[in-house]
Design a protein around this motif. Structure first.
Motif, PDB file in Angstrom:
ATOM      1  N   ALA A 100       0.825  -1.211   0.000  1.00  0.00           N
ATOM      2  CA  ALA A 100       0.000   0.000   0.000  1.00  0.00           C
ATOM      3  C   ALA A 100       0.857   1.258   0.000  1.00  0.00           C
ATOM      4  O   ALA A 100       0.531   2.246  -0.673  1.00  0.00           O
ATOM      5  N   ILE A 104       0.571   4.417  -2.597  1.00  0.00           N
ATOM      6  CA  ILE A 104       0.381   5.804  -2.158  1.00  0.00           C
ATOM      7  C   ILE A 104       1.530   6.675  -2.656  1.00  0.00           C
ATOM      8  O   ILE A 104       1.319   7.798  -3.148  1.00  0.00           O
ATOM      9  N   VAL A 131      -2.932   5.039   5.809  1.00  0.00           N
ATOM     10  CA  VAL A 131      -3.365   4.625   4.469  1.00  0.00           C
ATOM     11  C   VAL A 131      -4.883   4.471   4.447  1.00  0.00           C
ATOM     12  O   VAL A 131      -5.419   3.530   5.033  1.00  0.00           O
TER      13      VAL A 131
END
Length: 263
Positions: A100, A104, A131
């Motif tokens: 993740a 991002i 996140v």
């Protein structure tokens, strides 16, 4: 105005429908944003509509990161939502966070993961580390081999209760969105009313906080048999921009999905 998780929450609370479409490059990111799409989903559906493979499963992390970067360059106001790819997040919350974080850093504002209540701990782990998460439940395409095909989920009482529990578990874990695919409209409405998190539907009826379609389906350019929940907005539009604007308007005024797109 920059679309944030707070924007989406406020829209849902005020009854304003959220429009989402998949997007895979900078040019379409700009076009969709200008047409009023709030969320650009860089979906692993790119495996089928861009790469020409038969499922989302072979899409690699580096391929996802490439497309997220492309979309992020074209989006100035819309939220960029990046799919987490098969095999890159299911092993542990720690593995999921590493994956993740790369999404991002590539330019996404939120990540989407598939799976029910058993993935809620991962959702919590990501949210606690900054996140934002969209939880994808119901028909989860990365489980197509387990399901035995792309089938409507939640038709039996037991299955429906499971999906309700999935939604509540992710909401409690801090998910910013819950996306429901191919579930009966009545079940989607019940879930939307039972959690405080905005819901996005695809084949989930009109009584959700917003809608999503795959861009190539919405424009009628993906070959083969169309799913019941798909509408070709290009058929009655004079341009791609016009088709996207028609989609956004239909989502906003609740004329899409209509009964024929609903289970």
């Amino acid at each position: 105005m920059k679309i944030t998780v707070n924007t989406l929450q406020k829209m849902a609370q005020e009854g304003q429908k959220i429009a989402m479409l998949t997007c895979y490059d900078a040019s379409f990111a700009t076009l969709l944003e200008q047409a009023g799409v709030e969320i650009l989903l860089v979906g692993d559906s790119l495996g089928m509509v861009v790469q020409g493979i038969d499922s989302t499963l072979p899409v690699a992390e580096e391929e996802m990161l490439y497309h997220v970067r492309c979309v992020a360059r074209g989006a100035k106001q819309a939220m960029v939502l990046g799919d987490m790819t098969f095999g890159a997040y299911q092993e542990s919350p720690q593995q999921a966070f590493a994956h993740a974080a790369r999404i991002i850093q590539a330019g996404a504002h939120m990540v989407k993961l598939e799976g029910g209540a058993y993935m809620a701990d991962t959702t919590r782990f990501l949210v606690e580390r900054g996140v934002p998460v969209c939880a994808h439940i119901g028909l989860t395409p990365q489980f197509v081999n387990t399901f035995g095909g792309y089938r409507v989920q939640g038709k039996s009482e037991e299955d429906a209760r499971r999906i309700v529990n999935d939604a509540k578990a992710h909401a409690a874990a801090g998910a910013s969105l819950v996306l429901m695919e191919c579930v009966p409209a009545e079940l989607a409405r019940e879930i939307t009313e039972s959690i405080s998190v905005p819901t996005i539907g695809i084949g989930a009826g009109v009584d959700v906080s917003g809608q999503v379609l795959v861009l190539h389906d919405m424009l009628g350019v993906y070959p083969g048999k169309k799913a019941r929940f798909v509408k070709d907005f290009m058929a009655e539009a004079g341009s791609i921009q016009g088709a996207v604007q028609s989609y956004v308007q239909a989502v906003k005024d609740k004329s899409f999905p209509a009964a024929e797109h609903t289970f």
